[in-house]
Design a protein around this motif. Structure first.
Motif, PDB file in Angstrom:
ATOM      1  N   GLY A   1       0.805  -1.209   0.000  1.00  0.00           N
ATOM      2  CA  GLY A   1       0.000   0.000   0.000  1.00  0.00           C
ATOM      3  C   GLY A   1       0.839   1.260   0.000  1.00  0.00           C
ATOM      4  O   GLY A   1       0.574   2.212  -0.751  1.00  0.00           O
ATOM      5  N   LEU A   2       1.881   1.288   0.837  1.00  0.00           N
ATOM      6  CA  LEU A   2       2.777   2.446   0.863  1.00  0.00           C
ATOM      7  C   LEU A   2       3.461   2.640  -0.482  1.00  0.00           C
ATOM      8  O   LEU A   2       3.586   3.760  -0.981  1.00  0.00           O
ATOM      9  CB  LEU A   2       3.828   2.269   1.957  1.00  0.00           C
ATOM     10  N   GLY A   3       3.923   1.529  -1.066  1.00  0.00           N
ATOM     11  CA  GLY A   3       4.602   1.613  -2.356  1.00  0.00           C
ATOM     12  C   GLY A   3       3.684   2.126  -3.449  1.00  0.00           C
ATOM     13  O   GLY A   3       4.066   3.000  -4.240  1.00  0.00           O
ATOM     14  N   ALA A   4       2.459   1.600  -3.504  1.00  0.00           N
ATOM     15  CA  ALA A   4       1.511   2.039  -4.522  1.00  0.00           C
ATOM     16  C   ALA A   4       1.155   3.512  -4.340  1.00  0.00           C
ATOM     17  O   ALA A   4       1.059   4.265  -5.316  1.00  0.00           O
ATOM     18  CB  ALA A   4       0.252   1.179  -4.457  1.00  0.00           C
ATOM     19  N   ALA A   5       0.965   3.934  -3.076  1.00  0.00           N
ATOM     20  CA  ALA A   5       0.624   5.327  -2.810  1.00  0.00           C
ATOM     21  C   ALA A   5       1.745   6.267  -3.234  1.00  0.00           C
ATOM     22  O   ALA A   5       1.503   7.308  -3.860  1.00  0.00           O
ATOM     23  CB  ALA A   5       0.315   5.515  -1.324  1.00  0.00           C
ATOM     24  N   GLN A   6       2.988   5.890  -2.919  1.00  0.00           N
ATOM     25  CA  GLN A   6       4.096   6.775  -3.276  1.00  0.00           C
ATOM     26  C   GLN A   6       4.333   6.793  -4.782  1.00  0.00           C
ATOM     27  O   GLN A   6       4.644   7.843  -5.353  1.00  0.00           O
ATOM     28  CB  GLN A   6       5.362   6.363  -2.550  1.00  0.00           C
TER      29      GLN A   6
END
Length: 565
Positions: free
Chosen positions: A228-233
């Motif tokens: 989730g963090l990777g996709a958001a960034q």
């Protein structure tokens, strides 16, 4: 966190080789797999059909966990620091992780380099700028003026607190337990084999399966947070560079595409390519760090490194024992408790990697290296990225230019707003997106293999369909949680999933201490002077009733396999 180089050989839940079936295929622990996969599928159905109810239910459970058991996370994390230091600097420190005549398989320089790789990942890319400026403007203790020098000191203290000794002590204890169980006691049976002193007979086998199920849950939800963090960034970077909309739909598409990529990677055996990409990612991350050090406030960063180290150590006792007794539980659950839960959820993977690369080292060398090297990396990373971000934010507050990084509503865009203040912003923004994408693929690849291993009696190479299934479920969990509440939902579920696993880790610490207390090097004067008996006889653990099926034989390691997260 995300995967290091050489992820394939370092991702089993225990470093020991596992069994193979009659047809040469690793066996599947059908009970463990059925229970774990069934619960995850049920969770996905509830999240897809009733996302609002899932979010409200998770909020209610989270309030209980944080309000009634937040102290357990605080004491647990600090307890692991104390335990690690006691083991390192007591008589147990001289015990070798292997037979007495074993020596390290990797040079100290290579060992440190691999641990350095374990400290780099999506988390540092996402929070390297965001966390310090957020704490600067929303002061953790609420007793300092936002944007002030005192607030800046506290911002750095808490950033290092969340990424320094505490998480790596958690990893060190788990890695130590796995390494001791596999290389000193020579047990088979996966992650749960480290609990051998506490498990006996038929009930012991059932308890071992329960432990592996909880380890699967922790790994899956912790990895979903990283996705989730990777996709958001990545979405934030694509918005800044190419003007693509920043929306849940785009984030879900990113997760879907990269999930397919890491599943293909995990089942295709393209280890050399992923290893090369991971090593390249480390080089690119260091290049970004060096670039920002040169073009940013270099002198300020140089002053910040020793100052932050001293301030962090001085404030450590207070931060390590802070609970919500006098309020502030919202901040604690959003930051400290989330971090402790996230680190706990990554222990099956990171612990196994650290164990894999540390055979032959003493307990003292292992703990000192594992705790100090990554902490030093975090100190430099936050002093450069976080220090430059704090400098820009404070200039903005003082009306002397700078940039309002903390004022950006979407945290995933704050890194790119930060990069816009320096030369070559377009290039560095694309570089960050590429870095996150590779961390995303390699980390999820490794996590899916870990879950396959946990549901296959701890084998190094679980069956490909099983790895692909766990990878797909992990991506679906991240997608469902995004629709249910975005990054906040991911963080909340991680704390909830990690709560029972914290109990598992406490039991693992007890089992480790019991093992060490009975180690021949501690209990036998003859062994302390130098035992000339067959090392295999003195090292093997014949009491452990392994859950591995007795009708299969252990498979020798693959030719040329190199232990290495």
């Amino acid at each position: 966190m995300s995967a290091p180089p050489e992820h394939r050989t370092g991702t089993s839940s225990t470093p020991s080789p596992g069994p193979a079936g009659a047809a040469g295929r690793p066996p599947v622990d059908k009970r463990t797999f059925a229970v774990a996969a069934g619960v995850v599928v049920l969770f996905l159905i509830v999240g897809a059909v009733w996302p609002t109810q899932l979010k409200s239910g998770a909020d209610a459970v989270l309030q209980v966990v944080v309000g009634d058991f937040g102290w357990a996370f605080v004491l647990g994390a600090t307890g692991f620091v104390v335990l690690a230091l006691v083991l390192a600097f007591s008589r147990f420190g001289r015990i070798r992780l292997g037979r007495d005549e074993d020596r390290p398989e990797h040079s100290r320089a290579s060992w440190i380099a691999m641990m350095f790789s374990a400290g780099m990942g999506i988390g540092l890319m996402f929070y390297g700028v965001t966390e310090p400026v957020t704490h600067l403007m929303t002061v953790p203790q609420n007793d300092q003026t936002p944007g002030s020098q005192a607030a800046a000191t506290e911002a750095m203290n808490y950033s290092l607190f969340h990424w320094g000794l505490h998480p790596w002590a958690i990893y060190a204890v788990v890695g130590l337990a796995l390494a001791y169980s596999s290389y000193r006691k020579e047990r088979a049976g996966g992650f749960s084999a480290a609990f051998a002193p506490l498990l006996r007979g038929r009930r012991g086998k059932s308890a071992a399966r329960v432990i592996d199920v909880f380890a699967i849950f922790a790994t899956l939800f912790g990895s979903a947070v990283s996705l989730g963090l990777g996709a958001a960034q990545m979405n934030g970077g694509l918005t800044e560079v190419f003007g693509i909309a920043n929306s849940t739909t785009v984030k879900v598409l990113i997760i879907a595409v990269l999930t397919v990529c890491f599943i293909v990677s995990a089942i295709s055996g393209i280890e050399r390519g992923i290893k090369w990409l991971s090593n390249t990612n480390m080089v690119l991350a260091l290049a970004l760090l060096f670039f920002l050090f040169v073009v940013g406030p270099t002198v300020f960063m140089l002053n910040l490194i020793p100052a932050s180290a001293g301030n962090y150590l001085a404030a450590l006792p207070t931060m390590a024992t802070r609970t919500g007794a006098f309020g502030g539980t919202d901040w604690l659950s959003a930051w400290t408790l989330f971090y402790w839960a996230w680190w706990v959820s990554w222990t099956p993977f990171v612990g196994a990697f650290l164990a894999k690369i540390s055979k032959g080292r003493t307990i003292r060398e292992f703990i000192v290296g594992v705790m100090l090297v990554p902490t030093a990396v975090s100190l430099v990373w936050f002093s450069v990225l976080g220090g430059a971000a704090i400098d820009l934010q404070r200039k903005f507050v003082d009306g002397a230019g700078g940039a309002d990084i903390a004022g950006i509503a979407n945290q995933e865009s704050q890194m790119f707003t930060f990069l816009q203040q320096f030369p070559w912003a377009g290039f560095t923004s694309v570089l960050v997106v590429v870095l996150v994408a590779i961390f995303f693929v390699s980390g999820a690849d490794a996590s899916s293999i870990v879950m396959g291993s946990l549901s296959s009696y701890g084998v190094d190479e679980p069956q490909k369909w099983l790895v692909a299934l766990w990878g797909g479920l992990m991506g679906l969990v991240a997608i469902v949680l995004f629709f249910a509440g975005g990054l906040e939902a991911l963080q909340d579920i991680t704390i909830i999933a990690a709560a029972p696993f914290l109990v598992v880790m406490a039991l693992m610490a007890v089992a480790l201490v019991k093992d060490l207390a009975r180690d021949p090097k501690i209990t036998s004067p003859q062994r302390r002077r130098g035992d000339r008996r067959d090392p295999k006889v003195t090292a093997a653990d014949s009491d452990w009733d392994s859950p591995v099926p007795t009708h299969v034989e252990a498979t020798p390691p693959a030719p040329g396999a190199e232990p290495s997260r």
